[in-house]
Write a protein that holds these residues in place. Sequence first.
Motif, PDB file in Angstrom:
ATOM      1  N   PRO A  45      -3.332  -7.344   7.864  1.00 23.10           N
ATOM      2  CA  PRO A  45      -4.391  -8.300   8.212  1.00 23.10           C
ATOM      3  C   PRO A  45      -4.204  -8.983   9.575  1.00 23.10           C
ATOM      4  CG  PRO A  45      -3.653  -8.642   5.952  1.00 23.10           C
ATOM      5  CD  PRO A  45      -2.752  -7.609   6.536  1.00 23.10           C
ATOM      6  N   VAL A  46      -2.961  -9.182  10.013  1.00 26.05           N
ATOM      7  CA  VAL A  46      -2.724  -9.910  11.261  1.00 26.05           C
ATOM      8  C   VAL A  46      -3.401  -9.219  12.461  1.00 26.05           C
ATOM      9  CG1 VAL A  46      -0.499  -8.822  11.864  1.00 26.05           C
ATOM     10  CG2 VAL A  46      -0.940 -11.173  12.537  1.00 26.05           C
ATOM     11  N   ARG A  47      -3.675  -7.930  12.348  1.00 22.58           N
ATOM     12  CA  ARG A  47      -4.341  -7.229  13.451  1.00 22.58           C
ATOM     13  C   ARG A  47      -5.741  -7.781  13.710  1.00 22.58           C
ATOM     14  NH1 ARG A  47      -3.355  -1.687  15.215  1.00 22.58           N
ATOM     15  NH2 ARG A  47      -5.511  -1.187  14.722  1.00 22.58           N
ATOM     16  N   GLU A  48      -6.342  -8.353  12.668  1.00 24.98           N
ATOM     17  CA  GLU A  48      -7.711  -8.860  12.833  1.00 24.98           C
ATOM     18  C   GLU A  48      -7.770 -10.053  13.779  1.00 24.98           C
ATOM     19  OE1 GLU A  48      -9.343  -9.100   8.878  1.00 24.98           O
ATOM     20  OE2 GLU A  48      -9.161  -6.927   8.648  1.00 24.98           O
ATOM     21  N   LEU A  49      -6.667 -10.811  13.879  1.00 20.76           N
ATOM     22  CA  LEU A  49      -6.622 -11.930  14.843  1.00 20.76           C
ATOM     23  C   LEU A  49      -6.728 -11.417  16.277  1.00 20.76           C
ATOM     24  CD1 LEU A  49      -3.634 -14.017  13.393  1.00 20.76           C
ATOM     25  CD2 LEU A  49      -6.067 -14.407  13.053  1.00 20.76           C
ATOM     26  N   GLU A  50      -6.460 -10.134  16.465  1.00 17.00           N
ATOM     27  CA  GLU A  50      -6.494  -9.518  17.789  1.00 17.00           C
ATOM     28  C   GLU A  50      -7.777  -8.720  17.995  1.00 17.00           C
ATOM     29  OE1 GLU A  50      -3.821  -8.768  20.319  1.00 17.00           O
ATOM     30  OE2 GLU A  50      -3.055 -10.704  19.677  1.00 17.00           O
ATOM     31  N   GLY A  51      -8.694  -8.818  17.024  1.00 19.53           N
ATOM     32  CA  GLY A  51      -9.940  -8.059  17.130  1.00 19.53           C
ATOM     33  C   GLY A  51      -9.764  -6.590  16.780  1.00 19.53           C
ATOM     34  N   LEU A  52      -8.652  -6.262  16.096  1.00 23.45           N
ATOM     35  CA  LEU A  52      -8.391  -4.865  15.725  1.00 23.45           C
ATOM     36  C   LEU A  52      -8.737  -4.635  14.259  1.00 23.45           C
ATOM     37  CD1 LEU A  52      -4.849  -4.597  17.334  1.00 23.45           C
ATOM     38  CD2 LEU A  52      -6.853  -3.329  18.115  1.00 23.45           C
ATOM     39  N   THR A  53      -9.023  -3.387  13.908  1.00 22.48           N
ATOM     40  CA  THR A  53      -9.290  -3.082  12.503  1.00 22.48           C
ATOM     41  C   THR A  53      -7.982  -2.701  11.818  1.00 22.48           C
ATOM     42  OG1 THR A  53      -9.695  -0.811  13.078  1.00 22.48           O
ATOM     43  CG2 THR A  53     -11.635  -2.221  12.895  1.00 22.48           C
ATOM     44  N   GLN A  54      -7.994  -2.731  10.482  1.00 21.10           N
ATOM     45  CA  GLN A  54      -6.834  -2.266   9.730  1.00 21.10           C
ATOM     46  C   GLN A  54      -6.979  -0.767   9.516  1.00 21.10           C
ATOM     47  OE1 GLN A  54      -5.358  -4.555   6.441  1.00 21.10           O
ATOM     48  NE2 GLN A  54      -6.788  -6.206   6.875  1.00 21.10           N
ATOM     49  N   HIS A  55      -5.837  -0.080   9.579  1.00 18.55           N
ATOM     50  CA  HIS A  55      -5.923   1.367   9.589  1.00 18.55           C
ATOM     51  C   HIS A  55      -4.574   1.984   9.245  1.00 18.55           C
ATOM     52  CE1 HIS A  55      -6.983   5.317  11.147  1.00 18.55           C
ATOM     53  NE2 HIS A  55      -5.860   5.308  11.818  1.00 18.55           N
ATOM     54  N   LYS A  56      -4.563   3.112   8.526  1.00 18.75           N
ATOM     55  CA  LYS A  56      -3.318   3.867   8.389  1.00 18.75           C
ATOM     56  C   LYS A  56      -3.592   5.354   8.474  1.00 18.75           C
ATOM     57  CE  LYS A  56      -3.181   3.551   3.330  1.00 18.75           C
ATOM     58  NZ  LYS A  56      -2.356   3.177   2.161  1.00 18.75           N
ATOM     59  N   GLY A  57      -2.584   6.119   8.866  1.00 17.28           N
ATOM     60  CA  GLY A  57      -2.783   7.565   8.987  1.00 17.28           C
ATOM     61  C   GLY A  57      -1.682   8.245   9.786  1.00 17.28           C
ATOM     62  N   PHE A  58      -1.823   9.550   9.927  1.00 16.51           N
ATOM     63  CA  PHE A  58      -0.798  10.343  10.615  1.00 16.51           C
ATOM     64  C   PHE A  58      -0.916  10.218  12.131  1.00 16.51           C
ATOM     65  CE2 PHE A  58      -1.354  12.466   6.527  1.00 16.51           C
ATOM     66  CZ  PHE A  58      -0.037  12.523   6.114  1.00 16.51           C
ATOM     67  N   LEU A  59       0.220  10.142  12.795  1.00 15.86           N
ATOM     68  CA  LEU A  59       0.255  10.198  14.254  1.00 15.86           C
ATOM     69  C   LEU A  59       0.960  11.479  14.706  1.00 15.86           C
ATOM     70  CD1 LEU A  59       1.124   6.467  15.034  1.00 15.86           C
ATOM     71  CD2 LEU A  59      -1.079   7.598  15.358  1.00 15.86           C
ATOM     72  N   SER A  60       1.274  12.308  13.718  1.00 19.85           N
ATOM     73  CA  SER A  60       1.855  13.629  13.989  1.00 19.85           C
ATOM     74  C   SER A  60       1.076  14.593  13.105  1.00 19.85           C
ATOM     75  CB  SER A  60       3.332  13.635  13.577  1.00 19.85           C
ATOM     76  OG  SER A  60       3.434  13.398  12.171  1.00 19.85           O
ATOM     77  N   ALA A  61       1.485  15.846  13.077  1.00 17.12           N
ATOM     78  CA  ALA A  61       0.869  16.758  12.108  1.00 17.12           C
ATOM     79  C   ALA A  61       1.109  16.177  10.719  1.00 17.12           C
ATOM     80  CB  ALA A  61       1.519  18.131  12.228  1.00 17.12           C
ATOM     81  N   PRO A  62       0.149  16.311   9.784  1.00 12.18           N
ATOM     82  CA  PRO A  62       0.337  15.744   8.449  1.00 12.18           C
ATOM     83  C   PRO A  62       1.617  16.270   7.784  1.00 12.18           C
ATOM     84  CG  PRO A  62      -1.906  16.519   8.738  1.00 12.18           C
ATOM     85  CD  PRO A  62      -1.145  16.980   9.942  1.00 12.18           C
ATOM     86  N   PHE A  63       2.217  15.408   6.956  1.00  9.93           N
ATOM     87  CA  PHE A  63       3.445  15.791   6.249  1.00  9.93           C
ATOM     88  C   PHE A  63       3.427  15.102   4.889  1.00  9.93           C
ATOM     89  CE2 PHE A  63       4.159  12.004   8.737  1.00  9.93           C
ATOM     90  CZ  PHE A  63       4.909  11.171   7.914  1.00  9.93           C
ATOM     91  N   ASP A  64       4.345  15.487   4.011  1.00  9.79           N
ATOM     92  CA  ASP A  64       4.426  14.859   2.688  1.00  9.79           C
ATOM     93  C   ASP A  64       5.025  13.462   2.873  1.00  9.79           C
ATOM     94  OD1 ASP A  64       4.785  14.052   0.116  1.00  9.79           O
ATOM     95  OD2 ASP A  64       6.001  15.784  -0.502  1.00  9.79           O
ATOM     96  N   THR A  65       4.208  12.443   2.589  1.00 12.36           N
ATOM     97  CA  THR A  65       4.627  11.066   2.888  1.00 12.36           C
ATOM     98  C   THR A  65       5.494  10.458   1.785  1.00 12.36           C
ATOM     99  OG1 THR A  65       2.491  10.379   2.044  1.00 12.36           O
ATOM    100  CG2 THR A  65       2.724  10.485   4.426  1.00 12.36           C
TER     101      THR A  65
END
Length: 390
Positions: free
Chosen positions: A156-176
């Motif tokens: 939630p703290v990202r919203e104070l910066e005008g950013l949205t909340q988000h999660k996901g891969f920053l590499s090729a997908p893998f078993d998380t």
Amino acid sequence: MVKVYLRRKIAPRIANGHPWIFANEVEKVEGEPAGGETVTVFTHDRKYVGMGYINPKSQILVRLLTREKNVEINEQFFLDRIRQCWEYRQRIGYVENCRLVFGEADGLPQLIIDKFNDYFVIQTLTLGMDTWKPAIVKALETIFSPKGIYERNDVPVRELEGLTQHKGFLSAPFDTKIIINENGLRFHVDIENGQKTGYFLDQQDNRRAIRHIVKDADVLGAFTYTGTFEIHAASYGAKSVLGLDISENAVEQANRNAALNGLEKICRFEAANAFDVLKQWGKEGKQYDVVMLDPPAFTKSRETIQKAITGYKEINLRGMKLVKPGGFLVTSSCTNLVHPELFLQTIQMAAKDARRSIRQVTFQAQASDHPIIWGMDNTNYLKFLIVQVL
Ligand code: SAH
């Protein structure tokens, strides 16, 4: 480059090296900064202070990245800084799993990177840091050739910066769903759906601190999450261990972790509200050799510190009442808003109300891969206390 001039009277915080500059500490901004852009900061009489990133939407207008001159903030800068972070962790002995980057304490404000062996979980909590995400990912690839990189920006703290909340891969997908080793034990970590980055690395040294006191003991642990303290207790020779967490998910994960270490006969977990259950068991006169408490931060804001103190006092009072005379209470607090002295005072108040005297065994902070910078109070956030309850 956009120039930011501070007011004549500079806050001691900034003068002493803290990287945050609040909007009301700025006299003027020369130029039209885009959110996230790198700016140069000067004193009111045009002396160089440093360079950082700006966000006109945030109360913290600028966060400094450097106070050195003749440095460029570019991909190479992030590569060099992250390399330094890694060299420091290796130097102090944190190699397999560690907090690789601890934001302000590593000169990379609001960037968190946890390393789980070959996997990396990152959080960019401000617009400025978010802007540099591609450079950060590239740096990780260059230094580590990771098996996977995941973004846990569902904060939630990202919203104070005008950013949205988000999660996901920053590499090729893998078993998380991965398994990590800690102190010779193994733990399932759910990078995608676990709390925070999936696992609390900050207690990794404190978990070893219970080694002697749990031997042959009946142990109760509350706020267990993945069952880490409890599974350590079982492996260190506890007679029986019961762990409680309000979340069914956590209990399920903790039970799986006990089984993963072959400790499911000694260590069991149940879903319960620790406040209610501890109170009830106190009334019933139940007793344990060791009670362990690791509650969540009861507050995120200065306005509600009193509420947090009340919470800590209450749960510690209830916990202490369940400790046999001569047994031990293991207790933590993870909010930086409750300073170490205040935490100790709170435990003292709980002891007084429980009419027990206490003898300090150890008082520690978080593991050293989360460095404490003197003068930056919020980096000294975790309190971990063991007392004998007489
Ligand atoms: N000891 C864990 C971390 C605990 S995090 C470790 O070493 O990794 C705090 C946990 O407290 C969370 O899992 C949360 O689900 C749980 N919790 C929060 N409120 C609770 C309550 N009232 N009773 C029991 N558990 C609670």
